[in-house]
Design an enzyme around this catalytic site. Structure first.
Site, mmCIF file in Angstrom:
data_model
loop_
_atom_site.group_PDB
_atom_site.id
_atom_site.type_symbol
_atom_site.label_atom_id
_atom_site.label_comp_id
_atom_site.label_asym_id
_atom_site.label_seq_id
_atom_site.Cartn_x
_atom_site.Cartn_y
_atom_site.Cartn_z
ATOM 1 N N ASP A 293 7.048 -44.532 59.552
ATOM 2 C CA ASP A 293 7.125 -43.684 60.719
ATOM 3 C C ASP A 293 7.061 -42.197 60.241
ATOM 4 O O ASP A 293 7.039 -41.535 61.175
ATOM 5 C CB ASP A 293 8.615 -44.288 61.083
ATOM 6 N N GLY B 21 18.141 -45.159 57.044
ATOM 7 C CA GLY B 21 19.235 -46.296 56.973
ATOM 8 C C GLY B 21 19.385 -46.290 55.632
ATOM 9 O O GLY B 21 20.590 -46.410 55.033
HETATM 10 N N1 LIG Z 1 25.309 -45.796 57.236
HETATM 11 C C1 LIG Z 1 25.071 -46.907 56.420
HETATM 12 N N2 LIG Z 1 25.850 -47.192 55.410
HETATM 13 C C2 LIG Z 1 25.366 -48.185 54.421
HETATM 14 N N3 LIG Z 1 24.130 -48.637 54.594
HETATM 15 C C3 LIG Z 1 23.528 -48.635 55.565
HETATM 16 C C4 LIG Z 1 23.928 -47.562 56.497
HETATM 17 N N4 LIG Z 1 22.788 -47.574 57.484
HETATM 18 C C5 LIG Z 1 22.053 -48.332 57.174
HETATM 19 N N5 LIG Z 1 22.366 -48.826 55.923
HETATM 20 C C6 LIG Z 1 21.544 -50.281 55.336
HETATM 21 O O1 LIG Z 1 20.281 -49.813 55.207
HETATM 22 C C7 LIG Z 1 19.516 -50.997 56.031
HETATM 23 C C8 LIG Z 1 18.161 -50.445 56.364
HETATM 24 O O2 LIG Z 1 18.385 -49.502 57.248
HETATM 25 P P1 LIG Z 1 17.319 -49.341 58.626
HETATM 26 O O3 LIG Z 1 17.557 -48.104 59.227
HETATM 27 O O4 LIG Z 1 17.190 -50.703 59.150
HETATM 28 O O5 LIG Z 1 16.048 -49.063 57.698
HETATM 29 P P2 LIG Z 1 15.386 -47.791 57.284
HETATM 30 O O6 LIG Z 1 15.737 -47.787 55.922
HETATM 31 O O7 LIG Z 1 13.963 -48.157 57.115
HETATM 32 O O8 LIG Z 1 15.412 -46.776 57.995
HETATM 33 C C9 LIG Z 1 20.545 -51.469 56.665
HETATM 34 O O9 LIG Z 1 20.089 -52.643 57.396
HETATM 35 C C10 LIG Z 1 21.853 -51.414 55.978
HETATM 36 O O10 LIG Z 1 21.750 -52.349 55.169
HETATM 37 O O1 LIG Z 2 10.156 -54.946 62.017
HETATM 38 P P1 LIG Z 2 11.289 -54.593 63.377
HETATM 39 O O2 LIG Z 2 12.724 -55.116 62.846
HETATM 40 O O3 LIG Z 2 10.460 -55.284 64.450
HETATM 41 O O4 LIG Z 2 11.253 -53.059 63.485
HETATM 42 C C1 LIG Z 2 10.403 -52.482 64.120
HETATM 43 C C2 LIG Z 2 10.489 -50.965 63.552
HETATM 44 O O5 LIG Z 2 10.319 -50.816 62.337
HETATM 45 C C3 LIG Z 2 9.329 -49.802 61.982
HETATM 46 O O6 LIG Z 2 8.022 -50.416 61.824
HETATM 47 C C4 LIG Z 2 9.684 -49.070 60.772
HETATM 48 O O7 LIG Z 2 10.874 -48.538 60.718
HETATM 49 P P2 LIG Z 2 11.623 -48.264 59.274
HETATM 50 O O8 LIG Z 2 10.782 -48.019 58.307
HETATM 51 O O9 LIG Z 2 12.979 -47.425 59.765
HETATM 52 O O10 LIG Z 2 12.358 -49.449 58.971
HETATM 53 C C5 LIG Z 2 9.304 -48.864 63.304
HETATM 54 O O11 LIG Z 2 8.181 -48.032 63.648
HETATM 55 C C6 LIG Z 2 9.410 -49.935 64.335
HETATM 56 O O12 LIG Z 2 10.320 -49.171 65.560
HETATM 57 MG MG LIG Z 3 14.495 -45.882 59.557
#
Ligand SMILES: Nc1ncnc2c1ncn2[C@@H]1O[C@H](COP(=O)(O)OP(=O)(O)O)[C@@H](O)[C@H]1O
Ligand SMILES: O=P(O)(O)OC[C@H]1O[C@](O)(COP(=O)(O)O)[C@@H](O)[C@@H]1O
Ligand SMILES: [Mg+2]
Length: 320
Positions: free
Chosen positions: A128, A105
């Protein structure tokens, strides 16, 4: 040459994020580049919670879990007008480029910012191991140690009571933590998105382990988001010779002092991120592939299909 960069951590925290922040900061400062810490991920970028980082401020953090910069999830960052505000905050401070430490994300956010003129480099910070372009993410090794330590303890008590321990492992649809832990702990069964879950089949296998193989205990590792492990443990008690007990390891898997491997990986990747920004490169992310630190386009990293772990699943089965 670039003069000022920012660094942030975003999404779920991961052990080793601090080692990455430290590496980015020290390598940049030692190359004559000023570094700014952006707090609480993209939220701090939008709100202007941005402060200079010194060598000293990133001292004594290499061994600490979590992230000293804080992390957050900000769904609104997908909105271009919100990102415009973030870009303004950076420009006001003369910050030309940013290192984004996070998961998939966060990478999407980094790509969107690069397209708006702020060069971003992504570092894979997540327990992960779900960034498919890299063999390992920062934090995976530490989380694996945590899972293994917990399951080793559960095995002691399970075998004393002829129990089956059902353990829920994190991974957000990626089964790596579960599979690696299954091999390292000598579990009897692993269930992940890749194996699929046929409840009756697993119960039958447990009956066989009890009656035919005369096992004193059984460990079943199940990736999160697949089934209700407490309910499943009750079915084990009702329909097999084992009494079932469920443990959800939960956020314990996200904390703790990073392992030496994660610290070294974070340091190597942090260095690479700064080197790329110094060459004026953005929109890429750092990976480790066959022990080489390389970079790939974020778009590519987000589209590489998840590698089949078939060989490792086969190995797992041959070890039971
Ligand atoms: N399509 C997107 N465009 C812009 N920012 C994004 C998008 N997807 C996610 N983000 C930003 O990245 C943050 C973290 O994404 P998330 O999926 O929650 O965690 P991770 O980066 O660990 O996978 C989101 O809360 C948002 O602020
Ligand atoms: O901390 P939260 O919001 O409960 O999210 C739990 C999720 O975050 C993680 O611990 C880590 O995920 P990301 O690194 O993508 O944020 C996953 O394994 C789990 O599904
Ligand atoms: Mg993620």
């Amino acid at each position: 040459m670039i003069k000022r960069i920012g660094v942030l951590t975003s999404g779920g925290d991961a052990p080793g994020m601090n080692a990455a922040i430290r590496a980015v900061t020290r390598v940049a400062l030692n190359s004559g580049i000023e570094v700014f810490g952006i707090y609480d991920g993209y939220r701090g970028m939008v709100d202007g919670h941005i402060e200079p980082l010194t060598r000293k401020e990133v001292g004594e953090v290499i061994d600490r879990g979590g992230t000293v910069l804080g992390s957050a999830r900000l769904p609104e960052f997908k909105d271009p007008s919100v990102r415009e505000k973030a870009v303004e905050q950076l420009k006001k401070r003369g910050i030309e480029a940013v290192v984004v430490i996070g998961g998939d994300g966060s990478y999407r956010g980094a790509l969107a910012l690069t397209e708006m003129g702020i060069n971003c480099i992504g570092l894979p910070g997540t327990i992960d191991n779900d960034i498919t372009s890299t063999d390992y993410t920062i934090g995976f090794d530490t989380a694996l140690h945590t899972v293994v330590e917990a399951v080793d303890k559960l095995r002691d008590t399970s075998s004393s009571h002829h129990r089956c321990s059902v353990v829920e492992v994190m991974g957000n649809r990626c089964g790596d933590l579960t599979l690696w832990a299954g091999i390292a702990c000598g579990a009897e069964i692993v269930v992940t998105a890749q194996t699929g879950f046929d409840e009756e089949e697993v119960l039958e296998r447990l009956r066989e382990l009890d009656l035919v193989r005369k096992k004193r205990h059984a460990i079943v590792l199940i990736s999160e988001k697949i089934t209700d492990v407490h309910q499943f443990a009750r079915k084990i008690t009702q329909t097999t010779g084992f009494s079932g007990r469920a443990t959800i390891l939960g956020h314990i898997q996200r904390g703790g002092s990073p392992t030496p491997s994660d610290r070294v990986l974070a340091s190597r990747m942090g260095e690479k991120a700064v080197d790329l920004l110094m060459q004026g490169i953005g929109g890429r992310c750092v990976c480790i592939q066959q022990n080489e630190i390389v970079d790939v386009a974020i778009e590519e990293a987000l589209s590489v299909p998840r590698e089949s772990r078939k060989q490792l699943y086969n190995l797992f089965e041959r070890l039971v």
